[in-house]
Design a protein around this motif. Sequence first.
Motif, PDB file in Angstrom:
ATOM      1  N   ASN A  16      28.778 -14.711  21.050  1.00  0.00           N
ATOM      2  CA  ASN A  16      28.310 -13.324  21.087  1.00  0.00           C
ATOM      3  C   ASN A  16      28.679 -12.562  19.826  1.00  0.00           C
ATOM      4  O   ASN A  16      28.153 -11.485  19.569  1.00  0.00           O
ATOM      5  CB  ASN A  16      28.890 -12.591  22.308  1.00  0.00           C
ATOM      6  CG  ASN A  16      28.284 -13.079  23.611  1.00  0.00           C
ATOM      7  OD1 ASN A  16      27.090 -13.355  23.675  1.00  0.00           O
ATOM      8  ND2 ASN A  16      29.107 -13.198  24.643  1.00  0.00           N
ATOM      9  N   ASP A  67      22.633  -3.388  22.455  1.00  0.00           N
ATOM     10  CA  ASP A  67      23.414  -2.345  23.108  1.00  0.00           C
ATOM     11  C   ASP A  67      24.425  -1.698  22.154  1.00  0.00           C
ATOM     12  O   ASP A  67      24.594  -0.469  22.165  1.00  0.00           O
ATOM     13  CB  ASP A  67      24.108  -2.882  24.368  1.00  0.00           C
ATOM     14  CG  ASP A  67      24.790  -4.232  24.143  1.00  0.00           C
ATOM     15  OD1 ASP A  67      24.711  -4.785  23.033  1.00  0.00           O
ATOM     16  OD2 ASP A  67      25.404  -4.733  25.103  1.00  0.00           O
ATOM     17  N   LYS A  90      20.601  -7.002  25.502  1.00  0.00           N
ATOM     18  CA  LYS A  90      21.999  -7.212  25.863  1.00  0.00           C
ATOM     19  C   LYS A  90      22.377  -8.692  25.815  1.00  0.00           C
ATOM     20  O   LYS A  90      23.246  -9.146  26.556  1.00  0.00           O
ATOM     21  CB  LYS A  90      22.272  -6.636  27.250  1.00  0.00           C
ATOM     22  CG  LYS A  90      22.167  -5.107  27.313  1.00  0.00           C
ATOM     23  CD  LYS A  90      22.167  -4.557  28.717  1.00  0.00           C
ATOM     24  CE  LYS A  90      23.391  -4.972  29.514  1.00  0.00           C
ATOM     25  NZ  LYS A  90      24.652  -4.417  28.937  1.00  0.00           N
ATOM     26  N   GLU A 137      23.024 -12.336  26.383  1.00  0.00           N
ATOM     27  CA  GLU A 137      23.043 -13.177  27.578  1.00  0.00           C
ATOM     28  C   GLU A 137      22.979 -12.369  28.874  1.00  0.00           C
ATOM     29  O   GLU A 137      22.831 -12.939  29.954  1.00  0.00           O
ATOM     30  CB  GLU A 137      24.307 -14.040  27.585  1.00  0.00           C
ATOM     31  CG  GLU A 137      25.592 -13.255  27.674  1.00  0.00           C
ATOM     32  CD  GLU A 137      26.813 -14.159  27.698  1.00  0.00           C
ATOM     33  OE1 GLU A 137      26.696 -15.290  28.205  1.00  0.00           O
ATOM     34  OE2 GLU A 137      27.875 -13.739  27.197  1.00  0.00           O
ATOM     35  N   HIS A 138      23.052 -11.034  28.744  1.00  0.00           N
ATOM     36  CA  HIS A 138      22.997 -10.183  29.932  1.00  0.00           C
ATOM     37  C   HIS A 138      21.632  -9.513  30.104  1.00  0.00           C
ATOM     38  O   HIS A 138      21.490  -8.588  30.906  1.00  0.00           O
ATOM     39  CB  HIS A 138      24.098  -9.122  29.864  1.00  0.00           C
ATOM     40  CG  HIS A 138      25.474  -9.702  29.762  1.00  0.00           C
ATOM     41  ND1 HIS A 138      26.033 -10.474  30.749  1.00  0.00           N
ATOM     42  CD2 HIS A 138      26.389  -9.658  28.756  1.00  0.00           C
ATOM     43  CE1 HIS A 138      27.248 -10.868  30.379  1.00  0.00           C
ATOM     44  NE2 HIS A 138      27.476 -10.405  29.171  1.00  0.00           N
ATOM     45  N   GLY A 139      20.628  -9.971  29.364  1.00  0.00           N
ATOM     46  CA  GLY A 139      19.277  -9.500  29.612  1.00  0.00           C
ATOM     47  C   GLY A 139      18.828  -8.366  28.706  1.00  0.00           C
ATOM     48  O   GLY A 139      19.365  -8.166  27.604  1.00  0.00           O
ATOM     49  N   PRO A 159      16.822  -9.922  33.509  1.00  0.00           N
ATOM     50  CA  PRO A 159      17.994 -10.735  33.188  1.00  0.00           C
ATOM     51  C   PRO A 159      17.659 -11.770  32.121  1.00  0.00           C
ATOM     52  O   PRO A 159      16.492 -12.052  31.856  1.00  0.00           O
ATOM     53  CB  PRO A 159      18.314 -11.414  34.524  1.00  0.00           C
ATOM     54  CG  PRO A 159      16.977 -11.552  35.184  1.00  0.00           C
ATOM     55  CD  PRO A 159      16.197 -10.321  34.794  1.00  0.00           C
TER      56      PRO A 159
END
Length: 312
Positions: free
Chosen positions: A92, A174, A205, A207-209, A222
Motif C-alpha cells: 500500500n 483517499d 481506496k 484494496e478497500h474499493g 468493493p
Amino acid sequence: MSKLLIVGTVAFDAIETPFGKTDKILGGAATYIGLSSAQFEIDNAIVSIVGDDFPQDHLNLLTSKNIAIEGIEIVQGGKTFFWSGKYHNDLNSRDTLETQLNVLADFNPVVPAAYKDAEMVMLGNLHPLVQLSVLEQVDNPKLVVLDTMNFWMDNAWDDLLKVIKKVDVITINDEEARQLTGEHSLVKAARKIEGMGPDYVVIKKGEHGALLFHEEQIFFAPALPLEEVFDPTGAGDTFAGGFIGHLVKTGDISFENMKNAVIYGSTLASFCVEKFGTERMETLTRKDIQLRLREFENLTQFDIELTPKKVL
C-alpha cells in the motif's frame, strides 16, 4: 464509433516488490488507461511523448489493441520518461527511488485533428498546465475525467484548481482527497471537491474499493479479494481506463451508469495487479472480464427481508 482521447505518460518503469523486481518495462498512466479502455472496443487515441529509445515493440502493442498512436510524439535523440519505485511489504506504500522526466519536461501536447471532436477525454496524471492545454484543443467533449496526485497539490496548486474547475469527473485516492480539501471525512471531502467544479467525484481506496459521489448520492464498490497481488503499479490508471471505457462504450453518463463504470474499473484493476507492469493487461480477454464480473456480482449481491415501515 465513439471516440476517447487519453492524455498522459507513456514511460519506462523499474519496479521492486516483495515478490521480485524488474528492469525497465513498459509503464505510464496513458499506457495503462489505454490498455484498459481498449477492452471496450472503442476508438481511442493516446497523446503523449517518448524518446527514440522507446521500442517499436511497445508501440506495436498499443496499435495491436486498436489504440491510435499518431498523438505520441517521438523525440529523436531524446530519452523516455522513467520512474523507479520500491513497494513496502503491505504493497500500500512505496518509495520512489528515481524519477527522470527526460522528454516529458518539455511536453507540449498536440491533439490529432481526428480526435479534437472526441466525445470523452481522460486527462491522465500530468502537470495541470499540460492538461489545460489539451482542453483548449478539443471541441466541447461530452465528459472530461481528470486524474491527479498529491505532487501537483504540493507544486502546482493554483494551476490544479484551474483544471479541476473545468472537468466533470475527478478520480483521486483517499489520501489525496483529504489533502486537497483538508477534510478527514471522505464524504465531506467529496462535497468540497464538488464545490471546486466536478459534478462527480471518484475516491479510490486501493484494496478497500472505490466511492462514487454525486450531489447527495453515494455508491461504494468493493475491491475483489485476491489471493495474490504482485504489483499495484498502474492499478489506479487501469481503474480509470475501465471507468471511462464503459462510459464511452455506452454513451450514458448518468449516475446509475457510472455505478457500472466503477464496477468495470475495479474489475480491470483487479487484473492489473496480478503480474508486473502491463503484462497481465496485454493478454486480457473479454471472457476473462466477464468471468470476473460474475465474481463481483456474487460478492456484492444478497437477498434480505426488511421489516416494513410502520404506517403512523
